[in-house]
Design a protein around this motif. Structure first.
Motif, short mmCIF file in Angstrom:
data_model
loop_
_atom_site.label_atom_id
_atom_site.label_comp_id
_atom_site.label_asym_id
_atom_site.label_seq_id
_atom_site.Cartn_x
_atom_site.Cartn_y
_atom_site.Cartn_z
N SER A 1 -15.67 -73.78 -54.88
CA SER A 1 -15.20 -74.76 -53.90
C SER A 1 -15.05 -76.10 -54.60
O SER A 1 -15.69 -76.36 -55.62
CB SER A 1 -16.15 -74.87 -52.70
N VAL A 2 -14.20 -76.93 -54.04
CA VAL A 2 -14.03 -78.28 -54.57
C VAL A 2 -14.17 -79.27 -53.43
O VAL A 2 -13.92 -78.96 -52.27
CB VAL A 2 -12.65 -78.49 -55.27
N GLU A 3 -14.55 -80.47 -53.83
CA GLU A 3 -14.80 -81.48 -52.82
C GLU A 3 -14.63 -82.85 -53.44
O GLU A 3 -14.85 -83.05 -54.63
CB GLU A 3 -16.26 -81.34 -52.33
N ARG A 4 -14.19 -83.76 -52.60
CA ARG A 4 -14.16 -85.17 -53.02
C ARG A 4 -15.07 -85.89 -52.04
O ARG A 4 -14.63 -86.41 -51.02
CB ARG A 4 -12.74 -85.68 -52.96
N PRO A 5 -16.35 -85.91 -52.34
CA PRO A 5 -17.34 -86.38 -51.36
C PRO A 5 -17.27 -87.87 -51.07
O PRO A 5 -17.70 -88.31 -50.02
CB PRO A 5 -18.68 -85.99 -52.01
N GLN B 1 -24.29 -77.53 -69.30
CA GLN B 1 -25.29 -77.06 -68.35
C GLN B 1 -25.59 -75.60 -68.59
O GLN B 1 -24.68 -74.78 -68.72
CB GLN B 1 -24.83 -77.26 -66.91
N VAL B 2 -26.88 -75.31 -68.62
CA VAL B 2 -27.33 -73.93 -68.76
C VAL B 2 -27.98 -73.54 -67.43
O VAL B 2 -28.81 -74.28 -66.89
CB VAL B 2 -28.34 -73.77 -69.91
N THR B 3 -27.61 -72.40 -66.91
CA THR B 3 -28.14 -71.98 -65.62
C THR B 3 -28.42 -70.48 -65.62
O THR B 3 -27.89 -69.74 -66.45
CB THR B 3 -27.17 -72.35 -64.49
N GLN B 4 -29.23 -70.07 -64.69
CA GLN B 4 -29.51 -68.66 -64.53
C GLN B 4 -28.48 -68.03 -63.59
O GLN B 4 -28.00 -68.67 -62.64
CB GLN B 4 -30.92 -68.46 -63.93
N MET B 5 -28.16 -66.80 -63.88
CA MET B 5 -27.23 -66.05 -63.03
C MET B 5 -27.69 -66.11 -61.57
O MET B 5 -28.89 -65.97 -61.29
CB MET B 5 -27.18 -64.61 -63.52
N GLY B 6 -26.76 -66.33 -60.67
CA GLY B 6 -27.08 -66.40 -59.26
C GLY B 6 -27.37 -67.80 -58.74
O GLY B 6 -27.40 -68.02 -57.52
N GLN B 7 -27.52 -68.75 -59.66
CA GLN B 7 -27.79 -70.12 -59.25
C GLN B 7 -26.49 -70.84 -58.90
O GLN B 7 -25.41 -70.50 -59.38
CB GLN B 7 -28.50 -70.88 -60.36
N GLU B 8 -26.63 -71.85 -58.09
CA GLU B 8 -25.49 -72.71 -57.74
C GLU B 8 -25.36 -73.81 -58.79
O GLU B 8 -26.35 -74.34 -59.30
CB GLU B 8 -25.72 -73.34 -56.38
N VAL B 9 -24.12 -74.11 -59.11
CA VAL B 9 -23.84 -75.16 -60.09
C VAL B 9 -22.80 -76.11 -59.51
O VAL B 9 -21.84 -75.67 -58.86
CB VAL B 9 -23.31 -74.54 -61.40
N ILE B 10 -23.00 -77.38 -59.74
CA ILE B 10 -22.00 -78.38 -59.36
C ILE B 10 -21.60 -79.16 -60.60
O ILE B 10 -22.45 -79.75 -61.28
CB ILE B 10 -22.53 -79.35 -58.29
N LEU B 11 -20.33 -79.14 -60.89
CA LEU B 11 -19.78 -79.91 -62.00
C LEU B 11 -19.07 -81.12 -61.42
O LEU B 11 -18.30 -81.00 -60.47
CB LEU B 11 -18.81 -79.05 -62.83
N ARG B 12 -19.32 -82.25 -62.03
CA ARG B 12 -18.82 -83.50 -61.46
C ARG B 12 -17.75 -84.14 -62.35
O ARG B 12 -17.80 -84.06 -63.57
CB ARG B 12 -19.96 -84.48 -61.23
N CYS B 13 -16.86 -84.80 -61.69
CA CYS B 13 -15.74 -85.44 -62.37
C CYS B 13 -15.45 -86.76 -61.68
O CYS B 13 -15.50 -86.85 -60.44
CB CYS B 13 -14.52 -84.52 -62.30
N ASN C 1 -15.77 -89.43 -56.83
CA ASN C 1 -16.12 -88.17 -57.45
C ASN C 1 -15.25 -87.01 -56.97
O ASN C 1 -14.77 -86.99 -55.84
CB ASN C 1 -17.59 -87.83 -57.14
N PHE C 2 -15.08 -86.05 -57.85
CA PHE C 2 -14.38 -84.80 -57.53
C PHE C 2 -15.23 -83.70 -58.11
O PHE C 2 -15.45 -83.66 -59.32
CB PHE C 2 -12.98 -84.83 -58.14
N THR C 3 -15.73 -82.80 -57.28
CA THR C 3 -16.71 -81.83 -57.75
C THR C 3 -16.18 -80.40 -57.65
O THR C 3 -15.37 -80.07 -56.77
CB THR C 3 -18.02 -81.92 -56.96
N LEU C 4 -16.68 -79.59 -58.55
CA LEU C 4 -16.43 -78.15 -58.53
C LEU C 4 -17.78 -77.48 -58.34
O LEU C 4 -18.70 -77.70 -59.13
CB LEU C 4 -15.78 -77.68 -59.83
N LYS C 5 -17.89 -76.67 -57.30
CA LYS C 5 -19.13 -75.96 -57.04
C LYS C 5 -18.92 -74.48 -57.24
O LYS C 5 -17.93 -73.91 -56.76
CB LYS C 5 -19.63 -76.20 -55.61
N ILE C 6 -19.85 -73.88 -57.97
CA ILE C 6 -19.87 -72.43 -58.08
C ILE C 6 -21.10 -71.98 -57.34
O ILE C 6 -22.23 -72.33 -57.71
CB ILE C 6 -19.89 -71.96 -59.55
N ARG C 7 -20.90 -71.21 -56.31
CA ARG C 7 -21.98 -70.92 -55.36
C ARG C 7 -23.07 -70.04 -55.98
O ARG C 7 -24.24 -70.33 -55.86
CB ARG C 7 -21.40 -70.24 -54.13
#
Lengths: 118, 115
Positions: free
Chosen positions: A66-70, A11-23, A74-80
């Motif tokens: 943050s992490v979550e198991r929604p 994933q390519v993102t711009q600085m300041g954007q939120e990213v969610i990585l999924r597992c 799934n188990f996600t990692l969010k970078i705000r």
């Protein structure tokens, strides 16, 4: 053979954007982890998760993470708000149990999600 | 604090020969585990072998064995009869017992197998 799967692979993102990585961990596993590896550097532990809460976290895992198991799979990692220094390979892992004297819960890794922050 | 050091950024070996990858560590923990993981080009970390620090006997898994020197805090990996499929990055890691896999990792050694 059961495996840990991660999306996206890159994933390519711009600085300041939120990213969610999924597992998606292995289905009967109870413990979940995120590690990261900045290019050319060592793998670093970020966080472990059990019973819907964080068990342990490193100094890297600050309020931006943050992490979550929604749901049950799934188990996600969010970078705000991503920073340039968040660019790294992020590995998800899962285990049936933690590694104790009497139990050798093996750690299974996904193939990683490469995050590039521009 | 724990540290893990792999002093060989890259190693190469002829197919069918034996190679040893070095790892040293430093820990104040009394109960800990040591691991070798392999990361092929597919990127997925795969457990090669693990050693419980309280066990004196060196762990072995088929062609893979370790030389665990607790006093010297050394944990080297020996690969016998090297195969092309062994080509990968190899990471040494240490973890405290009951620590939820809060592993400390070495920098890795790239293993090249020459046909």
């Amino acid at each position: 053979e059961p495996e840990v799967t991660q999306t996206p692979s890159h994933q390519v993102t711009q600085m300041g954007q939120e990213v969610i990585l999924r597992c998606v961990p292995i289905s009967n596993h109870l413990y979940f982890y995120w590690y990261r590896q900045i290019l050319g550097q060592k793998v670093e532990f970020l966080v472990s998760f059990y019973n819907n809460e964080i068990s342990e976290k490193s100094e890297i895992f600050d309020d931006q993470f943050s992490v979550e198991r929604p749901d049950g799979s799934n188990f996600t990692l969010k970078i705000r708000s991503t920073k340039l220094e968040d660019s790294a390979m992020y590995f998800c892992a899962s285990s049936e149990a933690i590694h104790t004297v009497t139990n050798t819960g093996e750690l299974f890794f996904g193939e990683g999600s490469r995050l590039t922050v521009l | 604090a724990q540290t893990v050091t792999q002093s060989q950024p890259e190693m190469s070996v002829q197919e069918a020969e034996t190679v040893t990858l070095s790892c040293t560590y430093d820990t104040s923990e009394s109960d800990y585990y040591l691991f070798w993981y392999k990361q092929p080009p597919s990127r997925q970390m795969i457990l090669v072998i693990r050693q419980e620090a309280y066990k004196q006997q060196n762990a072995t898994e088929n062609r893979f064995s370790v030389n665990f020197q607790k006093a010297a805090k050394s944990f080297s990996l020996k690969i016998s009869d090297s195969q092309l499929g062994d080509a990968a990055m190899y990471f040494c890691a240490a973890g405290k017992v009951d620590s939820n896999y809060q592993l400390i990792w070495g920098a890795g050694t790239k293993l090249i197998i020459k046909p």
